[in-house]
Design an enzyme around this catalytic site. Structure first.
Site, PDB file in Angstrom:
ATOM      1  N   ASN A  44       0.869  -1.181   0.000  1.00 37.97           N
ATOM      2  CA  ASN A  44       0.000   0.000   0.000  1.00 37.97           C
ATOM      3  C   ASN A  44       0.897   1.219   0.000  1.00 37.97           C
ATOM      4  O   ASN A  44       2.122   1.101   0.048  1.00 37.97           O
ATOM      5  CB  ASN A  44      -0.933  -0.022   1.221  1.00 37.97           C
ATOM      6  CG  ASN A  44      -0.138  -0.130   2.508  1.00 37.97           C
ATOM      7  OD1 ASN A  44       0.615   0.768   2.855  1.00 37.97           O
ATOM      8  ND2 ASN A  44      -0.296  -1.247   3.212  1.00 37.97           N
TER       9      ASN A  44
ATOM     10  N   LYS B 238     -10.643  -4.192  18.846  1.00 35.65           N
ATOM     11  CA  LYS B 238      -9.218  -4.548  18.991  1.00 35.65           C
ATOM     12  C   LYS B 238      -8.687  -4.213  20.384  1.00 35.65           C
ATOM     13  O   LYS B 238      -7.490  -4.273  20.620  1.00 35.65           O
ATOM     14  CB  LYS B 238      -8.398  -3.843  17.903  1.00 35.65           C
ATOM     15  CG  LYS B 238      -8.830  -4.223  16.479  1.00 35.65           C
ATOM     16  CD  LYS B 238      -7.827  -3.751  15.446  1.00 35.65           C
ATOM     17  CE  LYS B 238      -8.308  -4.052  14.035  1.00 35.65           C
ATOM     18  NZ  LYS B 238      -7.230  -4.216  13.074  1.00 35.65           N
TER      19      LYS B 238
HETATM   20  N1  CTP Z   1      -3.481  -3.786  12.109  1.00 33.01           N
HETATM   21  C1  CTP Z   1      -2.746  -4.850  12.610  1.00 33.01           C
HETATM   22  N2  CTP Z   1      -2.689  -6.019  11.913  1.00 33.01           N
HETATM   23  C2  CTP Z   1      -3.371  -6.168  10.753  1.00 33.01           C
HETATM   24  C3  CTP Z   1      -4.133  -5.093  10.238  1.00 33.01           C
HETATM   25  C4  CTP Z   1      -4.176  -3.911  10.948  1.00 33.01           C
HETATM   26  O1  CTP Z   1      -2.133  -4.709  13.681  1.00 33.01           O
HETATM   27  N3  CTP Z   1      -3.268  -7.310  10.108  1.00 33.01           N
HETATM   28  C5  CTP Z   1      -3.545  -2.536  12.892  1.00 33.01           C
HETATM   29  C6  CTP Z   1      -3.000  -1.329  12.171  1.00 33.01           C
HETATM   30  O2  CTP Z   1      -1.606  -1.159  12.422  1.00 33.01           O
HETATM   31  C7  CTP Z   1      -3.821  -0.199  12.752  1.00 33.01           C
HETATM   32  C8  CTP Z   1      -5.154  -0.849  13.098  1.00 33.01           C
HETATM   33  O3  CTP Z   1      -4.903  -2.250  13.139  1.00 33.01           O
HETATM   34  O4  CTP Z   1      -3.263   0.322  13.929  1.00 33.01           O
HETATM   35  C9  CTP Z   1      -6.255  -0.580  12.139  1.00 33.01           C
HETATM   36  O5  CTP Z   1      -5.819  -0.879  10.843  1.00 33.01           O
HETATM   37  P1  CTP Z   1      -6.813  -0.762   9.595  1.00 33.01           P
HETATM   38  O6  CTP Z   1      -6.108  -1.244   8.359  1.00 33.01           O
HETATM   39  O7  CTP Z   1      -7.410   0.613   9.570  1.00 33.01           O
HETATM   40  O8  CTP Z   1      -7.956  -1.751  10.038  1.00 33.01           O
HETATM   41  P2  CTP Z   1      -8.365  -3.203   9.681  1.00 33.01           P
HETATM   42  O9  CTP Z   1      -8.631  -3.912  10.950  1.00 33.01           O
HETATM   43  O10 CTP Z   1      -7.373  -3.825   8.777  1.00 33.01           O
HETATM   44  O11 CTP Z   1      -9.753  -2.985   8.973  1.00 33.01           O
HETATM   45  P3  CTP Z   1     -10.134  -2.623   7.459  1.00 33.01           P
HETATM   46  O12 CTP Z   1      -8.889  -2.789   6.633  1.00 33.01           O
HETATM   47  O13 CTP Z   1     -11.203  -3.617   7.149  1.00 33.01           O
HETATM   48  O14 CTP Z   1     -10.640  -1.200   7.507  1.00 33.01           O
END
Ligand code: CTP
Length: 403
Positions: free
Chosen positions: A208, A339
């Site tokens: 990304n 979370k």
């Molecule tokens: N995060 C994590 N591990 C993952 C995905 C996300 O620890 N596999 C953490 C990111 O570092 C961030 C938080 O979760 O602090 C939210 O990440 P985000 O990408 O916004 O959320 P997702 O849970 O992945 O939800 P979505 O992509 O469906 O919006």
């Protein structure tokens, strides 16, 4: 960070005096107001006119010159400063300060100030190693002086050794530290930053557009505030920030492993990394050839790192980020709850000046009690300061888990 800060820069007579010109420019660029004191010997290496032009102010060289703007320059300068920097600092100035000698404007002003003083020694390696110089440095450290280690490298006398003036970014960082509140002193912080890369074959990967800037800004500001920082970073094009431990990873699974191995000793965990939620189910051993009209990729879920930490967090404070393109607050609040975070920092990728690549961000900090703090557009360094302010306030109330 140095916007509006008043710095008095003392320049003494060593060959590195010419580098004070670059330091002056950098301080001005950072928004500081700079007044300069040069010793008589410094004026043999670089002219006051150069420094006057760069600082946009008078350069002070003589204790007994008729005051143009200031009465009793040494007292006025001592009061004016938020911090003093002596760069370069010769063995002579270090010896004079250590011995309580005040025989020119710089030494008199240093004696008259109760503000923080950063001393940046620069001299020949044998002079630096001289036991008397070392004793003087030790004595200054024992009192209220911050002494930077000289850099190692080729010296003006063509020998290689310790004694070079530290580089300008290093001095700037030290000044920022001197002027930062020590609100995280002794606390261990784990920060993740940047994107992850999920390989498809030996040359291609899914990723990304996270730049790592927000996570690196958090690491930098936490370090300035006295924290012991462990940074786990995905691949970025940035210069690494100062940190006590840096672990470079590529994939979400590598980041997951690194976080699990390191989170237990941390009092605060901030997950600023943009972790890939999915990875290719199979990584091709050889480069995938374009021998089909269409190609489907099977993806499988990566571990959700922050959720796993959230379940086992104990007294640790956990903060995460929510990058959204719609329903910012509702989505962020849900992630915060699911979370088990203490804070979530939400930003809308569609807003101008917020998100991945920019040097600025527009953040909303939400805590687990539902309190919402919406902040205006600011630099990522300022945003990091605001996030760490909120975290420190909770840590202080809760009683920090210090080592
Ligand atoms: N995060 C994590 N591990 C993952 C995905 C996300 O620890 N596999 C953490 C990111 O570092 C961030 C938080 O979760 O602090 C939210 O990440 P985000 O990408 O916004 O959320 P997702 O849970 O992945 O939800 P979505 O992509 O469906 O919006």
């Amino acid at each position: 960070m140095l916007k509006g800060k008043k710095i008095v820069l003392g320049i003494t007579g060593g060959i590195a005096a010419y580098k004070a010109a670059e330091l002056t420019r950098a301080l001005i660029k950072e928004g500081a107001q700079v007044k300069i004191i040069m010793t008589k010997c410094a004026c043999e290496f670089i002219t006051p006119l150069t420094l006057q032009t760069l600082s946009g102010d008078l350069v002070y060289t003589d204790t007994f010159a008729p005051a143009v703007k200031w009465d009793m320059a040494h007292i006025a300068l001592a009061d004016f400063a938020d911090a003093f920097v002596i760069a370069p600092a010769t063995g002579n100035i270090i010896g004079k300060i250590a011995s309580g000698i005040a025989d020119d404007l710089l030494t008199t002003t240093i004696m008259a100030t109760d503000k923080p003083v950063l001393v940046c020694p620069a001299m020949n390696d044998k002079m630096l190693a001289n036991p008397i110089v070392q004793e003087n440095i030790k004595k200054l450290k024992k009192h209220r002086y911050q002494i930077m280690d000289s850099a190692y490298g080729e010296l003006a006398c063509k020998v290689t050794g310790a004694g070079r003036l530290p580089d300008t970014p290093g001095i700037l960082e030290e000044i920022c530290k001197l002027l930062s509140p020590a609100t995280l002193d002794g606390l261990k912080i784990l920060i993740t930053a940047g994107p992850t890369e999920e390989p498809l074959d030996p040359v291609r990967f899914i990723t990304n557009s996270s730049s790592g800037k927000m996570g690196y800004a958090l690491a930098r500001v936490a370090k300035r505030r006295g924290a012991q920082v462990t940074l786990i970073t995905g691949p970025t094009a940035l210069t690494l920030p100062p940190a006590d431990k840096i672990i470079r990873v590529r994939t979400a699974r590598e980041m997951h492993r690194a976080v699990l191995d390191n989170y237990k000793m941390a009092a605060i965990i901030i997950k600023a990394a943009a972790v890939a939620d999915y990875r290719p189910a199979v990584m091709a051993k050889e480069k995938i050839k374009k021998n089909k009209e269409s190609l489907s990729l099977m993806l499988e879920r990566n571990p959700d790192i922050i959720s796993e930490i959230g379940r086992n967090k104990g007294r640790r404070i956990i903060a995460g980020f929510a990058m959204e393109t719609e329903n910012l607050l509702a989505n962020a609040k849900e992630k915060l709850k699911n979370k088990k975070m203490d804070f979530i920092i939400a930003n809308n990728l569609r807003e101008e000046g917020a998100g991945f690549q920019a040097d600025t961000n527009i953040i909303t900090i939400i805590d687990k009690n539902g309190q919402v703090q919406k902040l205006p557009k600011m630099t990522k360094i300022e945003a990091a300061g605001a996030i760490l302010d909120r975290i420190s306030s909770v840590i202080n109330k809760k009683g920090a888990i210090k080592k």
